[in-house]
Design a protein around this motif. Sequence first.
Motif, PDB file in Angstrom:
ATOM      1  N   LYS A  95       6.155  73.550 -41.423  1.00  0.00           N
ATOM      2  CA  LYS A  95       5.209  74.475 -42.036  1.00  0.00           C
ATOM      3  C   LYS A  95       5.139  74.259 -43.544  1.00  0.00           C
ATOM      4  O   LYS A  95       4.084  74.379 -44.148  1.00  0.00           O
ATOM      5  CB  LYS A  95       5.609  75.920 -41.732  1.00  0.00           C
ATOM      6  N   GLU A  96       6.278  73.929 -44.159  1.00  0.00           N
ATOM      7  CA  GLU A  96       6.317  73.676 -45.601  1.00  0.00           C
ATOM      8  C   GLU A  96       5.645  72.359 -45.960  1.00  0.00           C
ATOM      9  O   GLU A  96       5.015  72.240 -46.999  1.00  0.00           O
ATOM     10  CB  GLU A  96       7.763  73.668 -46.103  1.00  0.00           C
ATOM     11  N   ALA A  97       5.820  71.351 -45.111  1.00  0.00           N
ATOM     12  CA  ALA A  97       5.246  70.021 -45.357  1.00  0.00           C
ATOM     13  C   ALA A  97       4.627  69.511 -44.059  1.00  0.00           C
ATOM     14  O   ALA A  97       5.287  68.817 -43.287  1.00  0.00           O
ATOM     15  CB  ALA A  97       6.319  69.062 -45.855  1.00  0.00           C
ATOM     16  N   PRO A  98       3.363  69.861 -43.778  1.00  0.00           N
ATOM     17  CA  PRO A  98       2.739  69.515 -42.492  1.00  0.00           C
ATOM     18  C   PRO A  98       2.654  68.012 -42.216  1.00  0.00           C
ATOM     19  O   PRO A  98       2.625  67.606 -41.060  1.00  0.00           O
ATOM     20  CB  PRO A  98       1.336  70.115 -42.600  1.00  0.00           C
ATOM     21  N   GLN A  99       2.630  67.176 -43.243  1.00  0.00           N
ATOM     22  CA  GLN A  99       2.511  65.732 -43.050  1.00  0.00           C
ATOM     23  C   GLN A  99       3.855  65.048 -42.851  1.00  0.00           C
ATOM     24  O   GLN A  99       3.902  63.841 -42.622  1.00  0.00           O
ATOM     25  CB  GLN A  99       1.803  65.102 -44.259  1.00  0.00           C
ATOM     26  N   ALA A 100       4.942  65.802 -42.921  1.00  0.00           N
ATOM     27  CA  ALA A 100       6.279  65.208 -42.855  1.00  0.00           C
ATOM     28  C   ALA A 100       6.609  64.714 -41.447  1.00  0.00           C
ATOM     29  O   ALA A 100       6.201  65.309 -40.459  1.00  0.00           O
ATOM     30  CB  ALA A 100       7.314  66.222 -43.303  1.00  0.00           C
ATOM     31  N   ASN A 101       7.342  63.623 -41.397  1.00  0.00           N
ATOM     32  CA  ASN A 101       7.844  63.091 -40.137  1.00  0.00           C
ATOM     33  C   ASN A 101       9.339  63.374 -40.040  1.00  0.00           C
ATOM     34  O   ASN A 101      10.013  63.590 -41.041  1.00  0.00           O
ATOM     35  CB  ASN A 101       7.624  61.577 -40.059  1.00  0.00           C
ATOM     36  N   VAL A 102       9.858  63.302 -38.838  1.00  0.00           N
ATOM     37  CA  VAL A 102      11.281  63.526 -38.603  1.00  0.00           C
ATOM     38  C   VAL A 102      12.018  62.200 -38.712  1.00  0.00           C
ATOM     39  O   VAL A 102      11.600  61.192 -38.152  1.00  0.00           O
ATOM     40  CB  VAL A 102      11.511  64.157 -37.216  1.00  0.00           C
ATOM     41  N   VAL A 103      13.125  62.224 -39.461  1.00  0.00           N
ATOM     42  CA  VAL A 103      14.009  61.071 -39.573  1.00  0.00           C
ATOM     43  C   VAL A 103      15.360  61.479 -39.011  1.00  0.00           C
ATOM     44  O   VAL A 103      15.893  62.537 -39.358  1.00  0.00           O
ATOM     45  CB  VAL A 103      14.172  60.622 -41.042  1.00  0.00           C
TER      46      VAL A 103
END
Length: 138
Positions: A95-103
Amino acid sequence: MSMREGAARKPAGNESTIDLTPMLDVVFIMLIFFIVTSSFVKEPGVELMKPQATTTEACERGTIIFAVDSRGEIHYDKNRVSLDRAMRLAETAKKEAPQANVVIQVDRETPAFAVEQLIDELRPMLTAPPCISTDDEV
């Protein structure tokens, strides 16, 4: 000569001053801009001996970082978390960073089932395949 006439006179010579106020305004505006637009990465906070990989690809926009240690325990933001809490934390970060991917950072001794369980738990909120962090082959 009255006091007012003496006070109104300028000092002899060609003295000029530089007004630094506009420059300071610009510096503070730039500082505020960089603080507001920067994103801070939450490190998992556990030391890992990452496995080596012969082929690697960069993970674009990977800022939601989980770590799975050699005992299969999941870490996020320097805390050990349970599997169900990992999903809630990932949703909040998304929600804070919608474009973020999981690492996902793994240790060389990490059991594969622990990584599979984490990926299965996070799958509903993933917009791209998760990235597995490795070291380059030496």
